[in-house]
Write a protein that holds these residues in place. Structure first.
Motif, PDB file in Angstrom:
ATOM      1  N   GLY A  49     -25.478  26.115 -11.734  1.00 34.41           N
ATOM      2  CA  GLY A  49     -24.262  25.879 -10.967  1.00 34.41           C
ATOM      3  C   GLY A  49     -23.047  26.466 -11.655  1.00 34.41           C
ATOM      4  N   ARG A  50     -22.957  26.267 -12.973  1.00 33.24           N
ATOM      5  CA  ARG A  50     -21.824  26.789 -13.734  1.00 33.24           C
ATOM      6  C   ARG A  50     -21.818  28.313 -13.745  1.00 33.24           C
ATOM      7  NH1 ARG A  50     -23.578  22.588 -17.162  1.00 33.24           N
ATOM      8  NH2 ARG A  50     -24.574  24.078 -18.579  1.00 33.24           N
ATOM      9  N   LYS A  51     -22.963  28.917 -13.945  1.00 37.23           N
ATOM     10  CA  LYS A  51     -23.034  30.369 -14.061  1.00 37.23           C
ATOM     11  C   LYS A  51     -22.785  31.065 -12.726  1.00 37.23           C
ATOM     12  CE  LYS A  51     -25.947  30.568 -18.170  1.00 37.23           C
ATOM     13  NZ  LYS A  51     -27.274  30.917 -18.732  1.00 37.23           N
ATOM     14  N   ARG A  52     -23.299  30.499 -11.650  1.00 32.19           N
ATOM     15  CA  ARG A  52     -23.070  31.128 -10.346  1.00 32.19           C
ATOM     16  C   ARG A  52     -21.606  30.987  -9.920  1.00 32.19           C
ATOM     17  NH1 ARG A  52     -28.873  29.463  -7.407  1.00 32.19           N
ATOM     18  NH2 ARG A  52     -30.104  30.241  -9.168  1.00 32.19           N
ATOM     19  N   LEU A  53     -21.004  29.856 -10.260  1.00 34.81           N
ATOM     20  CA  LEU A  53     -19.574  29.694  -9.978  1.00 34.81           C
ATOM     21  C   LEU A  53     -18.751  30.683 -10.804  1.00 34.81           C
ATOM     22  CD1 LEU A  53     -17.175  28.251  -8.689  1.00 34.81           C
ATOM     23  CD2 LEU A  53     -17.348  26.506 -10.504  1.00 34.81           C
ATOM     24  N   SER A  54     -19.148  30.875 -12.052  1.00 34.94           N
ATOM     25  CA  SER A  54     -18.438  31.811 -12.920  1.00 34.94           C
ATOM     26  C   SER A  54     -18.540  33.241 -12.389  1.00 34.94           C
ATOM     27  CB  SER A  54     -19.007  31.734 -14.340  1.00 34.94           C
ATOM     28  OG  SER A  54     -18.339  32.612 -15.209  1.00 34.94           O
ATOM     29  N   GLY A  55     -19.727  33.626 -11.912  1.00 35.66           N
ATOM     30  CA  GLY A  55     -19.890  34.947 -11.335  1.00 35.66           C
ATOM     31  C   GLY A  55     -19.040  35.132 -10.090  1.00 35.66           C
ATOM     32  N   TYR A  56     -18.951  34.100  -9.275  1.00 38.25           N
ATOM     33  CA  TYR A  56     -18.101  34.109  -8.078  1.00 38.25           C
ATOM     34  C   TYR A  56     -16.639  34.321  -8.459  1.00 38.25           C
ATOM     35  CZ  TYR A  56     -15.350  31.666  -4.390  1.00 38.25           C
ATOM     36  OH  TYR A  56     -14.414  31.295  -3.447  1.00 38.25           O
ATOM     37  N   LYS A  57     -16.176  33.567  -9.451  1.00 35.99           N
ATOM     38  CA  LYS A  57     -14.776  33.673  -9.872  1.00 35.99           C
ATOM     39  C   LYS A  57     -14.460  35.050 -10.444  1.00 35.99           C
ATOM     40  CE  LYS A  57     -13.846  28.798 -11.040  1.00 35.99           C
ATOM     41  NZ  LYS A  57     -13.551  27.862 -12.156  1.00 35.99           N
ATOM     42  N   ASP A  58     -15.366  35.561 -11.270  1.00 35.35           N
ATOM     43  CA  ASP A  58     -15.100  36.847 -11.918  1.00 35.35           C
ATOM     44  C   ASP A  58     -15.071  37.997 -10.908  1.00 35.35           C
ATOM     45  OD1 ASP A  58     -15.056  35.420 -14.270  1.00 35.35           O
ATOM     46  OD2 ASP A  58     -16.292  36.859 -15.358  1.00 35.35           O
ATOM     47  N   ALA A  59     -15.905  37.929  -9.880  1.00 34.62           N
ATOM     48  CA  ALA A  59     -15.880  38.964  -8.852  1.00 34.62           C
ATOM     49  C   ALA A  59     -14.551  38.943  -8.102  1.00 34.62           C
ATOM     50  CB  ALA A  59     -17.041  38.775  -7.880  1.00 34.62           C
ATOM     51  N   LEU A  60     -14.051  37.739  -7.792  1.00 31.51           N
ATOM     52  CA  LEU A  60     -12.743  37.628  -7.140  1.00 31.51           C
ATOM     53  C   LEU A  60     -11.647  38.218  -8.026  1.00 31.51           C
ATOM     54  CD1 LEU A  60     -12.842  33.988  -5.645  1.00 31.51           C
ATOM     55  CD2 LEU A  60     -13.347  36.135  -4.471  1.00 31.51           C
ATOM     56  N   GLU A  61     -11.689  37.855  -9.318  1.00 30.06           N
ATOM     57  CA  GLU A  61     -10.666  38.323 -10.247  1.00 30.06           C
ATOM     58  C   GLU A  61     -10.683  39.844 -10.373  1.00 30.06           C
ATOM     59  OE1 GLU A  61      -9.296  37.719 -14.928  1.00 30.06           O
ATOM     60  OE2 GLU A  61     -10.946  36.542 -14.092  1.00 30.06           O
ATOM     61  N   LYS A  62     -11.881  40.426 -10.447  1.00 30.41           N
ATOM     62  CA  LYS A  62     -11.989  41.885 -10.583  1.00 30.41           C
ATOM     63  C   LYS A  62     -11.300  42.593  -9.421  1.00 30.41           C
ATOM     64  CE  LYS A  62     -15.286  45.706 -10.636  1.00 30.41           C
ATOM     65  NZ  LYS A  62     -16.712  46.114 -10.623  1.00 30.41           N
ATOM     66  N   HIS A  63     -11.377  41.983  -8.240  1.00 31.63           N
ATOM     67  CA  HIS A  63     -10.820  42.628  -7.048  1.00 31.63           C
ATOM     68  C   HIS A  63      -9.481  42.011  -6.632  1.00 31.63           C
ATOM     69  CE1 HIS A  63     -14.312  45.207  -6.233  1.00 31.63           C
ATOM     70  NE2 HIS A  63     -15.018  44.219  -6.772  1.00 31.63           N
ATOM     71  N   ALA A  64      -8.833  41.332  -7.572  1.00 29.06           N
ATOM     72  CA  ALA A  64      -7.477  40.802  -7.366  1.00 29.06           C
ATOM     73  C   ALA A  64      -7.381  39.868  -6.165  1.00 29.06           C
ATOM     74  CB  ALA A  64      -6.479  41.945  -7.232  1.00 29.06           C
ATOM     75  N   ILE A  65      -8.409  39.036  -5.988  1.00 30.86           N
ATOM     76  CA  ILE A  65      -8.382  38.003  -4.940  1.00 30.86           C
ATOM     77  C   ILE A  65      -8.178  36.665  -5.632  1.00 30.86           C
ATOM     78  CG2 ILE A  65      -9.695  36.830  -3.130  1.00 30.86           C
ATOM     79  CD1 ILE A  65     -11.168  39.465  -2.645  1.00 30.86           C
ATOM     80  N   ALA A  66      -7.146  35.942  -5.232  1.00 31.32           N
ATOM     81  CA  ALA A  66      -6.808  34.675  -5.878  1.00 31.32           C
ATOM     82  C   ALA A  66      -7.915  33.640  -5.650  1.00 31.32           C
ATOM     83  CB  ALA A  66      -5.483  34.154  -5.344  1.00 31.32           C
ATOM     84  N   PHE A  67      -8.240  32.907  -6.716  1.00 29.38           N
ATOM     85  CA  PHE A  67      -9.227  31.831  -6.612  1.00 29.38           C
ATOM     86  C   PHE A  67      -8.598  30.622  -5.950  1.00 29.38           C
ATOM     87  CE2 PHE A  67     -10.903  27.881  -8.559  1.00 29.38           C
ATOM     88  CZ  PHE A  67     -12.175  27.914  -8.015  1.00 29.38           C
ATOM     89  N   ASP A  68      -9.283  30.038  -4.960  1.00 28.78           N
ATOM     90  CA  ASP A  68      -8.830  28.835  -4.262  1.00 28.78           C
ATOM     91  C   ASP A  68      -9.931  27.788  -4.396  1.00 28.78           C
ATOM     92  OD1 ASP A  68      -8.151  26.819  -2.487  1.00 28.78           O
ATOM     93  OD2 ASP A  68      -7.591  28.168  -0.851  1.00 28.78           O
TER      94      ASP A  68
END
Length: 342
Positions: free
Chosen positions: A205-224
């Motif tokens: 759960g932690r790792k998949r959430l982290s991958g989700y967040k990092d992909a958003l960050e790479k493409h300059a999409i704000a995490f909500d």
């Protein structure tokens, strides 16, 4: 011979060396040595014993032999759910390696229940199995039952769902798989992407959430944080998806923690008039059989269960046969792209 025929067909228990000794009127030790071709036993007696053993279809008691030799040549595997294709694939991989190396496999199902998992580990100890491969239940947050097995010298290999202490582990690259899945949605034009997640007390759960967040960050999409909802079942996903669509009018992507959740998300979206993938693109995780046959077919991350099972069994056999430090092996991720996101 007629007596032997009736003895064999009417007997309600497996033939033992005691039965052979009783029929031939010789001692149990003589039968035992004759079956082992001991030089002290005459050729006539050996022939009589071996022919009778063959006629009665005598088989050695493997459990008794294992107790004598202190090795059962049996390993156990505990999975959270037998019905999931991923876990059955892991079992296939374990069996491929185990049988090639002369081991039998006993399969246990914890049914996502901590108390049952504890009971099953106790049976592993009681039956003197040589080792254990396990993916923990969703409820497991305490590890005393694993520590007890290790105290008795029974090696353990954890896979997929693993504890946070040092141990033998076979992991899938959950972070990279999640990152690739979300980046795929972004490259398809998605900007408001929900994540139906596993519990964060679980490593996956932690790792998949982290991958989700990092992909958003790479493409300059704000995490909500409102777009991240703990949800890992088909039925929950239907309700959660419809709730998210109500709150986020611009929702155009969903990354689900597993395939059944992803399929539930597509059903929930359809229920409120959304089209997949025209309105919302969806991608799951695992590559269950259901992901290929649902409509629309579900894009997913292939978790490569057979390979994980093979690696886990290899690592366990190494641990059984020699003392070595705990190891971690990682299986790489790859995307399977289908209609739900293309």
């Amino acid at each position: 011979m007629i007596y032997l025929y009736f003895y064999n067909t009417m007997s309600k228990h497996p033939i033992t060396i005691k039965d052979i000794a009783r029929i031939l009127g010789i001692s149990v030790s003589t039968v035992s040595r004759a079956l082992k071709d001991h030089p002290d036993i005459s050729l006539k007696t050996k022939k009589a014993v071996q022919e009778l053993a063959k006629e009665l279809q005598y088989r050695p008691n493997e459990i008794a032999l294992s107790l004598k030799n202190r090795k059962s040549r049996i390993i156990g595997i505990i999975v959270p759910k037998l019905v999931h294709h991923f876990f059955s694939s892991v079992i296939e991989g374990v069996e491929n390696i185990a049988y090639d190396n002369g081991y039998q496999v006993i399969i246990y199902n914890s049914d996502e229940n901590y108390e049952r998992e504890v009971q099953l580990t106790q049976s592993i100890l009681s039956f003197r199995l040589d080792g254990l491969i396990i993916s923990m239940s969703k409820q497991t947050t305490s590890y005393e039952h694993f520590e007890k097995l290790e105290q008795y010298g029974i090696p353990i290999v954890f896979f997929d769902r693993v504890p946070d202490f040092i141990a033998n582990k076979v992991l899938f690259d959950d972070f990279q798989g999640a990152f690739d899945a979300v980046e795929h949605l972004i490259k398809q034009g998605c900007k408001t992407i929900a994540h139906l997640s596993a519990s964060e007390h679980m490593d996956i759960g932690r790792k998949r959430l982290s991958g989700y967040k990092d992909a958003l960050e790479k493409h300059a999409i704000a995490f909500d944080s409102g777009l991240v909802v703990k949800c890992d079942t088909f039925d929950e996903a239907i309700i959660v998806t419809q709730d998210l669509i109500g709150k986020y009018k611009m929702l155009d992507g969903i990354f689900a923690v597993n395939d059944l959740t992803g399929i539930g998300a597509t059903k929930g979206a359809h229920g409120v008039g959304k089209k997949i993938p025209q309105d919302i693109r969806v991608i799951g995780f695992t590559n269950e059989i259901s992901s290929a046959v649902c409509a629309p077919s579900l894009s997913t991350v292939d978790q490569r269960g057979v390979e994980m099972g093979e690696e886990a069994c290899k690592l366990l056999l190494e641990s059984i046969h020699k003392d070595q430090p705990p190891q971690t092996k990682v299986v790489k991720a790859n995307l399977i792209l289908r209609n739900s996101s293309e």
